[in-house]
Design a protein around this motif. Structure first.
Motif, PDB file in Angstrom:
ATOM      1  N   LYS A  24       0.769  -1.107   0.137  1.00  0.00           N
ATOM      2  CA  LYS A  24       0.038  -0.172   0.091  1.00  0.00           C
ATOM      3  C   LYS A  24       1.110   1.205  -0.102  1.00  0.00           C
ATOM      4  O   LYS A  24       0.652   2.130  -0.781  1.00  0.00           O
ATOM      5  N   LEU A  25       1.907   1.171   0.824  1.00  0.00           N
ATOM      6  CA  LEU A  25       2.900   2.419   1.041  1.00  0.00           C
ATOM      7  C   LEU A  25       3.555   2.283  -0.436  1.00  0.00           C
ATOM      8  O   LEU A  25       3.869   3.499  -0.775  1.00  0.00           O
ATOM      9  N   GLU A  26       3.902   1.647  -1.013  1.00  0.00           N
ATOM     10  CA  GLU A  26       4.428   1.301  -2.488  1.00  0.00           C
ATOM     11  C   GLU A  26       3.638   2.088  -3.327  1.00  0.00           C
ATOM     12  O   GLU A  26       4.097   2.778  -4.098  1.00  0.00           O
ATOM     13  N   ALA A  27       2.411   1.611  -3.334  1.00  0.00           N
ATOM     14  CA  ALA A  27       1.360   2.322  -4.377  1.00  0.00           C
ATOM     15  C   ALA A  27       1.307   3.662  -4.143  1.00  0.00           C
ATOM     16  O   ALA A  27       0.934   4.666  -5.081  1.00  0.00           O
ATOM     17  N   GLN A  28       1.454   4.207  -2.913  1.00  0.00           N
ATOM     18  CA  GLN A  28       1.537   5.643  -2.707  1.00  0.00           C
ATOM     19  C   GLN A  28       2.714   6.146  -2.996  1.00  0.00           C
ATOM     20  O   GLN A  28       2.838   7.547  -2.759  1.00  0.00           O
ATOM     21  N   GLY A  29       3.885   5.636  -3.566  1.00  0.00           N
ATOM     22  CA  GLY A  29       5.091   6.346  -4.159  1.00  0.00           C
ATOM     23  C   GLY A  29       6.359   5.884  -3.162  1.00  0.00           C
ATOM     24  O   GLY A  29       7.239   6.357  -3.447  1.00  0.00           O
ATOM     25  N   MET A  30       6.300   5.248  -2.045  1.00  0.00           N
ATOM     26  CA  MET A  30       7.371   4.922  -1.171  1.00  0.00           C
ATOM     27  C   MET A  30       8.124   4.196  -1.833  1.00  0.00           C
ATOM     28  O   MET A  30       7.862   3.012  -2.111  1.00  0.00           O
ATOM     29  N   ASP A  31       9.563   4.157  -1.632  1.00  0.00           N
ATOM     30  CA  ASP A  31      10.510   3.201  -1.980  1.00  0.00           C
ATOM     31  C   ASP A  31      10.453   2.143  -0.883  1.00  0.00           C
ATOM     32  O   ASP A  31      11.060   2.354  -0.119  1.00  0.00           O
TER      33      ASP A  31
END
Ligand code: PLP
Length: 386
Positions: A24-31
């Motif tokens: 989910k964090l990845e989908a928000q742009g976090m590496d």
């Protein structure tokens, strides 16, 4: 809608929850660097994939016998016989969609309300979950970091009661990366024989061994007849999504376990089983390369972690997990794991996800590239030193 009472007793595997959170964090742009899930990051070796494709073309798309195709059961029996130096009979082999159903079905078939089952703690969370789901009492068999995550045999002896029915062991161990010593295995075998207990020996990481020779509890006299060996293809051949596992069962369990399969999943996918025959009989070079690569990554992760003040990481002897102690950083393992993810994007698991005796530890899966592991070490180091 009201769920059945038994659902309150069913736990989960935190790795899947943290994976979803990290994605989910990845989908928000976090590496994100994924060190939470226990899954080889390699593709399934080509010879195996080709065998699966050919099987589809050849029409292996129908039901098959609940315990599996006899050709595969024979291949598995000879593999088990040579890797454990025992005499395994193909009639005792049952193929399932992954290794997990072996735990599920074995515990379901054997554990009644009130029966006690010893299970490793820290350990794979599904053991405790399934024991409780089936109405049994889960008794934690503590693994001690200062004994290389071995057991205290006097303690184990004192935990045996007239209700004890089964002991679960897992070597190489998830999450500790440890192996049970021959002394511990022999002591457990003696306890099992003395008290007429069944042993569920989860040997899914048997080929991911970095040091020494593999030892199964079935090597001790009269143990084969009271041991269920759990093994599978997910880890050794990077086949997690093919859903392929198996068990070697004592004679009187073969029919009841096959019946549980008929009642639930019917059978294991036909084309997956054909690929499994190739996995066992074909070239082992890709699988051997993976083990060598995991060993190199282990060395990177262990030396990197031990260079960070407050982190103490024992050297894993098998599987692809490191289980360092982080207490001296001043953070609890849960704070460590949760803040590390939200602040730096490194996803890993807190030790308590593997039972109360995992407190103070974190679990790192090193099934990720060397570059990502080095970057994770940098981020962890900055996080701890901030
Ligand atoms: N046993 C242990 C200790 C595991 O870590 C796993 C997977 O993580 C399994 C069994 C089951 O794996 P699978 O169902 O993919 O074969």
């Amino acid at each position: 809608m009201k769920l059945a009472e038994r659902m309150n007793r069913l736990g989960t595997e935190t790795a899947f929850e943290i994976l979803a959170k990290a994605q989910k964090l990845e989908a928000q742009g976090m590496d994100i660097i994924h060190l939470e899930i226990g899954e080889p990051d390699f593709p399934t070796p080509e010879n195996i994939t080709n065998a699966g494709k050919k099987a589809l073309d050849d029409g292996y798309t129908s039901y098959n016998p609940s315990p599996g195709f006899s050709d595969l059961r024979e291949a598995i029996a000879s593999e088990i016989s040579s890797s454990r130096a025992i005499d395994a009979n193909s009639e005792n082999v049952i193929v399932t969609p992954g290794g997990k159903p072996i735990m599920f079905f074995a515990i379901m078939a054997l554990i009644d309300r009130g029966d006690e089952v010893l299970y490793p703690n820290p350990g794979f969370p599904i053991y405790e979950s399934m024991i409780q789901f089936c109405g049994g009492t889960a008794v934690p068999m503590r693994l001690y970091p200062d004994k290389d995550f071995g057991i205290d045999i006097n303690e184990v002896n004192s935990q045996i009661t007239d209700k004890t029915k089964m002991i679960i062991i897992n070597s190489p161990n998830n999450p500790c990366g440890s192996i049970l010593s021959k002394t511990d295995l022999e002591a457990l075998a003696n306890i099992a024989k003395k008290h007429d207990l069944i042993v569920l020996s989860d040997e899914i990481y048997i080929r991911l061994l970095f040091e020494g020779q593999y030892q199964s509890i079935t090597m001790f006299p009269d143990m084969l007849e009271r041991t269920i060996i759990l093994d599978g293809f997910s880890k050794t051949y990077a086949m997690t999504g093919w859903r392929l596992g198996y068990g070697l069962f004592p004679d009187n369990l073969v029919e009841p376990i096959s019946r549980l399969i008929t009642n639930s999943v019917s059978c294991t996918a036909s084309f997956s089983q054909m690929a499994a025959i190739e996995a066992i009989k074909g070239s082992q070079s890709e699988s051997n390369k993976m083990v060598a690569e995991f060993k190199a990554r282990r060395d990177i992760i262990v030396s990197g972690l031990n260079s960070i003040p407050g982190i103490e990481c024992p050297v894993p002897k098998g599987a692809f997990y490191a289980f360092p102690n982080v207490e001296k950083t001043g953070m609890s393992s849960q704070e460590f794991a949760s803040n590390l993810l939200s602040e730096t994007g490194v996803a890993l698991l807190d030790g308590e996800s593997f039972g109360q005796y995992g407190k103070g530890h974190i679990r790192i899966s090193f099934a990720n590239s060397r570059e990502n592991l080095s970057e994770a070490i940098n981020r962890i180091s900055k996080f701890v030193n901030k």
